[in-house]
Motif scaffolding. Structure first.
Motif, mmCIF file in Angstrom:
data_model
loop_
_atom_site.group_PDB
_atom_site.id
_atom_site.type_symbol
_atom_site.label_atom_id
_atom_site.label_comp_id
_atom_site.label_asym_id
_atom_site.label_seq_id
_atom_site.Cartn_x
_atom_site.Cartn_y
_atom_site.Cartn_z
ATOM 1 N N LYS A 78 31.847 101.368 -31.599
ATOM 2 C CA LYS A 78 30.836 102.083 -32.367
ATOM 3 C C LYS A 78 31.460 103.328 -32.998
ATOM 4 C CE LYS A 78 26.686 100.833 -29.744
ATOM 5 N NZ LYS A 78 25.568 101.350 -28.909
ATOM 6 N N PRO A 79 30.919 103.813 -34.117
ATOM 7 C CA PRO A 79 31.420 105.066 -34.682
ATOM 8 C C PRO A 79 31.391 106.180 -33.634
ATOM 9 C CG PRO A 79 29.940 103.999 -36.226
ATOM 10 C CD PRO A 79 29.854 103.210 -34.948
ATOM 11 N N GLY A 80 32.475 106.924 -33.546
ATOM 12 C CA GLY A 80 32.578 107.968 -32.538
ATOM 13 C C GLY A 80 32.949 107.462 -31.161
ATOM 14 N N GLY A 81 33.181 106.144 -31.037
ATOM 15 C CA GLY A 81 33.533 105.558 -29.745
ATOM 16 C C GLY A 81 34.890 106.034 -29.255
ATOM 17 N N ARG A 82 35.119 105.836 -27.961
ATOM 18 C CA ARG A 82 36.326 106.358 -27.323
ATOM 19 C C ARG A 82 37.217 105.226 -26.815
ATOM 20 N NH1 ARG A 82 34.442 109.632 -22.581
ATOM 21 N NH2 ARG A 82 32.694 108.160 -22.551
ATOM 22 N N LEU A 83 38.514 105.449 -26.907
ATOM 23 C CA LEU A 83 39.515 104.523 -26.376
ATOM 24 C C LEU A 83 40.332 105.232 -25.315
ATOM 25 C CD1 LEU A 83 41.374 101.976 -26.384
ATOM 26 C CD2 LEU A 83 42.645 103.080 -28.242
ATOM 27 N N PHE A 84 40.570 104.525 -24.188
ATOM 28 C CA PHE A 84 41.458 105.029 -23.153
ATOM 29 C C PHE A 84 42.514 103.969 -22.857
ATOM 30 C CE2 PHE A 84 37.580 107.431 -22.529
ATOM 31 C CZ PHE A 84 38.050 108.722 -22.311
ATOM 32 N N ILE A 111 48.074 108.135 -19.312
ATOM 33 C CA ILE A 111 46.721 107.834 -19.794
ATOM 34 C C ILE A 111 46.536 108.563 -21.114
ATOM 35 C CG2 ILE A 111 44.242 108.048 -19.408
ATOM 36 C CD1 ILE A 111 44.727 107.918 -16.433
ATOM 37 N N TYR A 112 46.202 107.807 -22.152
ATOM 38 C CA TYR A 112 45.942 108.365 -23.476
ATOM 39 C C TYR A 112 44.453 108.228 -23.796
ATOM 40 C CZ TYR A 112 50.998 107.727 -24.059
ATOM 41 O OH TYR A 112 52.364 107.754 -23.890
ATOM 42 N N GLY A 113 43.902 109.237 -24.436
ATOM 43 C CA GLY A 113 42.546 109.180 -24.928
ATOM 44 C C GLY A 113 42.530 109.361 -26.430
ATOM 45 N N ALA A 114 41.571 108.709 -27.100
ATOM 46 C CA ALA A 114 41.440 108.827 -28.549
ATOM 47 C C ALA A 114 40.014 108.485 -28.946
ATOM 48 C CB ALA A 114 42.423 107.894 -29.258
ATOM 49 N N THR A 115 39.638 108.812 -30.169
ATOM 50 C CA THR A 115 38.289 108.507 -30.653
ATOM 51 C C THR A 115 38.351 107.789 -31.993
ATOM 52 O OG1 THR A 115 38.097 110.658 -31.772
ATOM 53 C CG2 THR A 115 37.286 110.518 -29.498
ATOM 54 N N LYS A 116 37.324 107.005 -32.240
ATOM 55 C CA LYS A 116 37.112 106.401 -33.548
ATOM 56 C C LYS A 116 36.338 107.404 -34.402
ATOM 57 C CE LYS A 116 34.822 102.524 -35.886
ATOM 58 N NZ LYS A 116 34.210 101.186 -35.721
ATOM 59 N N ALA A 117 36.615 107.427 -35.682
ATOM 60 C CA ALA A 117 35.895 108.338 -36.576
ATOM 61 C C ALA A 117 34.404 108.083 -36.480
ATOM 62 C CB ALA A 117 36.378 108.141 -38.009
ATOM 63 N N SER A 118 33.618 109.145 -36.532
ATOM 64 C CA SER A 118 32.169 109.012 -36.543
ATOM 65 C C SER A 118 31.712 108.554 -37.921
ATOM 66 C CB SER A 118 31.502 110.336 -36.161
ATOM 67 O OG SER A 118 31.876 111.356 -37.070
#
Length: 224
Positions: free
Chosen positions: A144-150, A214-221
């Motif tokens: 989803k827009p604004g979603g997070r990836l780990f 551990i890497y964190g990132a986000t999808k553009a909103s």
């Protein structure tokens, strides 16, 4: 039809070792520590959907349920033996988790709700460079827009000791061609190329098999 064996390596390097995968990971990667930290970083909420790509033997699902049983969990993995173990594990734990056997793509998870969160645990070091990028691009599209990836995986091996240990263990099991880009620090540039934002290396763990990050990132909103 895509030959799934051409783009992934079985969890422990060889199909015959799959039943021993949980023990091997537990003993060689400080799994209890990084999985607990991963779930803490995720901070699962009641209305969130988590997609576990390369779910393997389903070790993340019980921990996630312990943190927040109302978070919806879906897991997909191309290894049928691993998925069977995951389903049994979830059944014994009495948790509501759905697992699918297959290669992850936007199309293969289209019938599931769009996830707020996606996880990749010990997956990217086992696939070719082009498949690493495809997976990340498809995750970005599926979220989803604004979603997070780990991502919890072997990243850049930042010391001589970690490089030696990684070479002597993981590269012996999983081969050099697929694993070397991770060791050289390719994950963050690949995440950027796939369109992820706010990429952060959240944690590092020195293990007897090399450095796990551990890497964190986000999808553009929607409005970005």
């Amino acid at each position: 039809m895509t030959d799934q064996h051409a783009v992934y390596t079985p969890p422990a390097g060889y199909p015959i070792l799959t039943p021993l995968y949980d023990i091997g990971v537990r003993l060689s990667t400080r799994e209890k520590r990084w999985r607990r930290d991963l779930v803490d970083l995720i901070e699962p909420k009641c209305n969130e959907v988590l997609l576990d790509i390369g779910a393997g033997t389903g070790s993340l699902a019980p921990l996630l349920a312990t943190k927040n049983p109302a978070t919806t969990y879906f897991g997909i993995d191309p290894d049928e033996d691993a998925i069977q173990i995951a389903r049994k594990k979830a059944g014994r734990a009495g948790i509501d988790a759905e697992f699918k056997h297959g290669l992850f793509s936007v199309a293969t998870v289209a019938k599931w709700p769009a996830p707020n969160i996606a996880t990749l645990c010990l997956v990217l070091h086992q696939v070719p460079y082009e498949e690493k990028l495809r997976l990340l691009c498809d995750i970005n599209e599926a979220l989803k827009p604004g979603g997070r990836l780990f991502i919890a995986d072997y990243g850049e091996q930042q010391s001589r000791l970690m490089r030696v240990l990684f070479r002597a263990t993981i590269q012996q099991l999983d081969g050099v061609s697929d694993t070397q880009p991770n060791a050289d620090g390719a994950l963050v540039p690949l995440m950027e190329q796939a369109g992820f934002l706010s990429i952060t290396e959240c944690k590092r763990y020195q293990t007897i098999t090399g450095l796990i990050s551990i890497y964190g990132a986000t999808k553009a909103s929607a409005d970005e």
